[in-house]
Motif scaffolding. Structure first.
Motif, PDB file in Angstrom:
ATOM      1  N   VAL A  92       0.871  -1.172   0.000  1.00  0.00           N
ATOM      2  CA  VAL A  92       0.000   0.000   0.000  1.00  0.00           C
ATOM      3  C   VAL A  92       0.905   1.218   0.000  1.00  0.00           C
ATOM      4  CG1 VAL A  92      -1.733   1.287   1.302  1.00  0.00           C
ATOM      5  CG2 VAL A  92      -1.831  -1.214   1.229  1.00  0.00           C
ATOM      6  N   PHE A  93       0.621   2.140  -0.904  1.00  0.00           N
ATOM      7  CA  PHE A  93       1.527   3.267  -1.111  1.00  0.00           C
ATOM      8  C   PHE A  93       1.121   4.484  -0.298  1.00  0.00           C
ATOM      9  CE2 PHE A  93       1.845   0.474  -4.677  1.00  0.00           C
ATOM     10  CZ  PHE A  93       3.178   0.500  -5.032  1.00  0.00           C
ATOM     11  N   GLN A  94       2.022   5.454  -0.305  1.00  0.00           N
ATOM     12  CA  GLN A  94       1.823   6.677   0.458  1.00  0.00           C
ATOM     13  C   GLN A  94       0.561   7.417   0.000  1.00  0.00           C
ATOM     14  OE1 GLN A  94       5.316   9.045   0.324  1.00  0.00           O
ATOM     15  NE2 GLN A  94       4.592  10.492   1.844  1.00  0.00           N
ATOM     16  N   ARG A  95       0.472   7.645  -1.307  1.00  0.00           N
ATOM     17  CA  ARG A  95      -0.730   8.298  -1.841  1.00  0.00           C
ATOM     18  C   ARG A  95      -1.695   7.211  -2.268  1.00  0.00           C
ATOM     19  NH1 ARG A  95      -1.270  13.248  -2.005  1.00  0.00           N
ATOM     20  NH2 ARG A  95       0.521  14.568  -1.553  1.00  0.00           N
ATOM     21  N   PRO A  96      -2.955   7.334  -1.872  1.00  0.00           N
ATOM     22  CA  PRO A  96      -3.922   6.329  -2.307  1.00  0.00           C
ATOM     23  C   PRO A  96      -3.926   6.262  -3.835  1.00  0.00           C
ATOM     24  CG  PRO A  96      -4.931   7.896  -0.786  1.00  0.00           C
ATOM     25  CD  PRO A  96      -3.572   8.412  -1.090  1.00  0.00           C
ATOM     26  N   ALA A  97      -3.757   5.065  -4.397  1.00  0.00           N
ATOM     27  CA  ALA A  97      -3.691   4.951  -5.851  1.00  0.00           C
ATOM     28  C   ALA A  97      -4.674   3.916  -6.374  1.00  0.00           C
ATOM     29  CB  ALA A  97      -2.265   4.606  -6.284  1.00  0.00           C
ATOM     30  N   PRO A  98      -6.003   4.150  -6.160  1.00  0.00           N
ATOM     31  CA  PRO A  98      -6.939   3.231  -6.821  1.00  0.00           C
ATOM     32  C   PRO A  98      -6.815   3.443  -8.337  1.00  0.00           C
ATOM     33  CG  PRO A  98      -8.146   5.030  -5.748  1.00  0.00           C
ATOM     34  CD  PRO A  98      -6.698   5.216  -5.437  1.00  0.00           C
ATOM     35  N   PHE A  99      -7.061   2.386  -9.113  1.00  0.00           N
ATOM     36  CA  PHE A  99      -6.943   2.542 -10.561  1.00  0.00           C
ATOM     37  C   PHE A  99      -8.083   3.428 -11.054  1.00  0.00           C
ATOM     38  CE2 PHE A  99      -4.960  -1.748  -9.884  1.00  0.00           C
ATOM     39  CZ  PHE A  99      -3.672  -1.249  -9.919  1.00  0.00           C
ATOM     40  N   PRO A 100      -7.753   4.570 -11.667  1.00  0.00           N
ATOM     41  CA  PRO A 100      -8.768   5.588 -11.931  1.00  0.00           C
ATOM     42  C   PRO A 100      -9.837   5.171 -12.931  1.00  0.00           C
ATOM     43  CG  PRO A 100      -6.683   6.187 -12.957  1.00  0.00           C
ATOM     44  CD  PRO A 100      -6.431   4.982 -12.114  1.00  0.00           C
ATOM     45  N   ASP A 106     -14.230  -3.386  -9.423  1.00  0.00           N
ATOM     46  CA  ASP A 106     -13.098  -3.899 -10.217  1.00  0.00           C
ATOM     47  C   ASP A 106     -11.757  -3.611  -9.560  1.00  0.00           C
ATOM     48  OD1 ASP A 106     -14.727  -4.946 -12.149  1.00  0.00           O
ATOM     49  OD2 ASP A 106     -14.705  -3.141 -13.384  1.00  0.00           O
ATOM     50  N   ASN A 107     -11.691  -2.510  -8.800  1.00  0.00           N
ATOM     51  CA  ASN A 107     -10.449  -2.214  -8.090  1.00  0.00           C
ATOM     52  C   ASN A 107     -10.113  -3.316  -7.089  1.00  0.00           C
ATOM     53  OD1 ASN A 107      -8.587   0.255  -8.079  1.00  0.00           O
ATOM     54  ND2 ASN A 107     -10.548   1.126  -8.709  1.00  0.00           N
ATOM     55  N   VAL A 108     -11.132  -3.779  -6.357  1.00  0.00           N
ATOM     56  CA  VAL A 108     -10.890  -4.833  -5.375  1.00  0.00           C
ATOM     57  C   VAL A 108     -10.378  -6.099  -6.088  1.00  0.00           C
ATOM     58  CG1 VAL A 108     -11.915  -6.306  -3.603  1.00  0.00           C
ATOM     59  CG2 VAL A 108     -12.642  -3.928  -3.812  1.00  0.00           C
ATOM     60  N   LEU A 109     -10.922  -6.345  -7.279  1.00  0.00           N
ATOM     61  CA  LEU A 109     -10.580  -7.571  -8.002  1.00  0.00           C
ATOM     62  C   LEU A 109      -9.391  -7.395  -8.938  1.00  0.00           C
ATOM     63  CD1 LEU A 109     -14.216  -8.596  -8.880  1.00  0.00           C
ATOM     64  CD2 LEU A 109     -12.754  -9.668  -7.170  1.00  0.00           C
ATOM     65  N   SER A 110      -8.787  -6.196  -8.936  1.00  0.00           N
ATOM     66  CA  SER A 110      -7.759  -5.917  -9.946  1.00  0.00           C
ATOM     67  C   SER A 110      -6.563  -6.864  -9.833  1.00  0.00           C
ATOM     68  CB  SER A 110      -7.307  -4.461  -9.858  1.00  0.00           C
ATOM     69  OG  SER A 110      -6.853  -4.169  -8.557  1.00  0.00           O
ATOM     70  N   GLY A 111      -6.267  -7.314  -8.607  1.00  0.00           N
ATOM     71  CA  GLY A 111      -5.161  -8.261  -8.460  1.00  0.00           C
ATOM     72  C   GLY A 111      -5.389  -9.519  -9.288  1.00  0.00           C
ATOM     73  N   GLN A 157     -10.318   5.844  -0.194  1.00  0.00           N
ATOM     74  CA  GLN A 157      -9.479   5.336  -1.282  1.00  0.00           C
ATOM     75  C   GLN A 157      -8.352   4.461  -0.724  1.00  0.00           C
ATOM     76  OE1 GLN A 157      -7.931   8.141  -4.115  1.00  0.00           O
ATOM     77  NE2 GLN A 157      -9.881   9.193  -4.358  1.00  0.00           N
ATOM     78  N   GLN A 158      -7.758   4.939   0.393  1.00  0.00           N
ATOM     79  CA  GLN A 158      -6.655   4.165   0.957  1.00  0.00           C
ATOM     80  C   GLN A 158      -7.163   2.814   1.476  1.00  0.00           C
ATOM     81  OE1 GLN A 158      -3.773   3.834   0.294  1.00  0.00           O
ATOM     82  NE2 GLN A 158      -2.495   5.220   1.482  1.00  0.00           N
ATOM     83  N   ARG A 159      -8.370   2.823   2.083  1.00  0.00           N
ATOM     84  CA  ARG A 159      -8.917   1.541   2.546  1.00  0.00           C
ATOM     85  C   ARG A 159      -9.230   0.631   1.357  1.00  0.00           C
ATOM     86  NH1 ARG A 159     -13.658   2.945   6.355  1.00  0.00           N
ATOM     87  NH2 ARG A 159     -13.294   5.102   5.746  1.00  0.00           N
ATOM     88  N   LEU A 160      -9.659   1.245   0.261  1.00  0.00           N
ATOM     89  CA  LEU A 160      -9.904   0.462  -0.951  1.00  0.00           C
ATOM     90  C   LEU A 160      -8.596  -0.182  -1.436  1.00  0.00           C
ATOM     91  CD1 LEU A 160     -11.713  -0.436  -3.296  1.00  0.00           C
ATOM     92  CD2 LEU A 160     -11.302   1.767  -4.393  1.00  0.00           C
ATOM     93  N   CYS A 161      -7.512   0.580  -1.345  1.00  0.00           N
ATOM     94  CA  CYS A 161      -6.209   0.036  -1.771  1.00  0.00           C
ATOM     95  C   CYS A 161      -5.780  -1.111  -0.866  1.00  0.00           C
ATOM     96  CB  CYS A 161      -5.149   1.131  -1.781  1.00  0.00           C
ATOM     97  SG  CYS A 161      -5.431   2.336  -3.083  1.00  0.00           S
TER      98      CYS A 161
END
Lengths: 255, 266
Positions: A92-100, A106-111, A157-161
């Motif tokens: 998990v990165f410093q800045r929240p980086a959900p795929f825009p 789909d973000n949760v399943l992106s892995g 967003q960070q929790r989503l990441c």
């Protein structure tokens, strides 16, 4: 006495950006399973560099060398395929980086999609629900799962990441100052979440915030100029640091 | 001073508009070019010239369409490669070649396409025309793809790779979708740049006074028509309608590109 293999172990780990200078110098430490270990130290001490070595982020850049060993369940990751390592070590990165361009769902399943793993609709639904519940985001977003991830607030967003990383069921979760871009309330939410999550995953967190290290971690590392100065129980380190440099940093005389 | 640069554009637009607007009618867009004889008759009778530029519009669309189908995937792939390997010697060489290709005079691209396509195919054709347009579009799309990918935050790519994705999947599912706005803008600008090209089409598509849909025969295009009208005293009246159409089309493409770029940057 039975010897337990630590989940993650640094053995004389060195990282260098150029031939002359080492950003991380001969770090050796064993990380305990299902704990939160904080890495502290002033800017430029190599804490993020050490963290990024664990999921082989450095292999993306030419010129960066990682030496020594980093053992994940006893296996040296430096001789493993980066893709295999990264599936087992989330970040998990410093800045929240959900795929825009992706929805929350789909973000949760992106892995899975990025690894080319196909899931049935039912599997997808349960994974999304489970992961969003474990980061305490489900109730807030369950009606807007099709909205873009960037539609959420910074803390969400960070929790989503974090949910996105947890979906891959990693052994270790690396966090690089995950709350430094968030407000105090969002930070508090994340900290509570991490305390909960350590039952499922071993967390290694880089933080600038001594208070945060004290609040959530059971073990702490203090790094200075690329060296691991001190590593031990957080409580001991804060009340009774062994090294003068640790003491100077923790009392605010340095840093 | 800044206003001075706007003067030529406004003057051109005004001139073309004033001279061309009265020719625009339904027939102008649906009927092919009249013969010189018909036009002459109409001029003698004091009537407006019949017919229009439909053959040119159809030809332009067919050739642009074929050029886009090839140039877009090729340009995006190449742009992605250059963005990902900017330190690689080979990539730097390709990047340099792209610049050179972008600066190659279009008349030379025309004559080269003539030798490469028209001569072996033993005839002028829409295919040859689209090859010339495609060669001109590729470097523009490569550049815009590369530049757009380079300004994406590195965290996006790292986040994708940190989840265990391989480079190709992260490119296809994360980086390219995130760069879509910029890439699409680049494609529109590339189209608007080549739509008015005349010289390369003279060597390749040649022109045709019929509305044609076959790709292996000579075909017309709007800029070619403007040149033909100029050379025929009886058809000169049609120049302005055709020019106005071309100008407005390019303007619309540019405005759309600008709007998308703005929307994407937010």
């Amino acid at each position: 006495m039975e010897s337990v293999i630590p989940i993650l172990e640094f053995k004389k780990t060195c990282v260098s950006y150029t031939k002359q200078t080492m950003a991380v110098k001969y770090v050796s430490a064993a990380i305990e399973r299902n704990t939160i270990t904080a890495i502290m130290g002033p800017s430029g001490c190599g804490k993020s560099t050490l963290l990024r070595a664990v999921n082989l982020m450095h292999s993306l850049y030419q010129n960066i060398r990682v030496d020594g060993e980093i053992l994940l369940n006893g296996e040296n990751i430096l001789s493993m395929e980066p893709i295999d390592v990264r599936r087992r070590v989330g970040m998990v990165f410093q800045r929240p980086a959900p795929f825009p361009t992706m929805s929350i769902y789909d973000n949760v399943l992106s892995g899975f999609s990025l690894n080319g793993i196909k899931l049935s609709k039912a599997e997808k639904d349960t994974t999304v629900e489970h992961c969003l519940k474990s980061v305490a985001l489900w109730d807030e977003v369950k009606d807007v799962l099709n909205k873009k991830g960037t539609f959420l607030s910074g803390g969400q967003q960070q929790r989503l990441c974090i949910a996105r990383a947890l979906a891959m069921k990693p052994d270790v979760l690396l966090m690089d100052e995950p709350t430094s871009a968030l407000d105090p309330i969002a930070t508090k939410h994340i900290e509570e979440l991490l305390l909960d999550l350590q039952k499922e995953v071993t967390i290694l967190i880089v933080t600038h915030n001594m208070g945060q290290a004290k609040r959530i971690s059971s073990k702490s590392m203090f790094m200075y100029l690329g060296e691991l100065v001190e590593y031990g129980d957080t409580e001991t380190m804060f009340t009774n640091p062994i090294d003068e440099r640790t003491k100077a940093y923790l009392t605010g005389k340095m840093g | 001073m800044a206003a001075l640069t706007a003067v030529p554009l406004l003057a051109i637009l005004g001139e073309v508009l004033l001279r061309g607007y009265h020719q625009l009618s339904w027939a102008f867009f649906t009927e092919p070019t009249p013969t010189a004889y018909k036009a002459m008759k109409a001029i003698e009778a004091g009537e407006p010239i019949p017919g229009g530029i439909a053959n040119g519009i159809v030809g332009t669309m067919i050739m642009l369409g074929m050029a886009v189908i090839v140039a877009v995937p090729l340009g995006i792939l190449c742009g992605a490669f250059l963005a990902e390997n900017s330190k690689n010697r080979f990539a730097q060489f390709v990047s340099y070649l792209t610049d050179l290709l972008q600066g190659t005079p279009s008349v030379i691209i025309g004559i080269i396409t003539y030798i490469w396509v028209v001569v072996p195919m033993k005839g002028y054709s829409a295919i040859a025309g689209s090859v010339a347009l495609c060669i001109m579009m590729v470097p523009l799309i490569v550049r815009s793809t590369e530049e757009t990918l380079k300004i994406l935050p590195a965290s996006l790519k790292e986040a994708g790779l940190a989840l265990g994705g391989n480079k190709a999947r992260v490119m296809m599912r994360v980086q390219l979708p995130a760069a879509f706005g910029g890439i699409f803008t680049g494609i529109l600008l590339a189209v608007s740049r080549v739509i008015g090209e005349t010289a390369p089409l003279m060597f390749t598509a040649l022109g045709c006074s019929l509305i044609r849909f076959s790709v292996d025969k000579p075909i017309s295009a709007v800029p070619l028509l403007i040149w033909e009208f100029f050379n025929d005293p009886n058809l000169q009246e049609l120049i302005w309608g055709a020019s106005l159409f071309l100008l407005l089309f390019v303007l619309a493409l540019n405005l759309t590109a600008k709007y998308l770029a703005k929307k994407w940057n937010q």
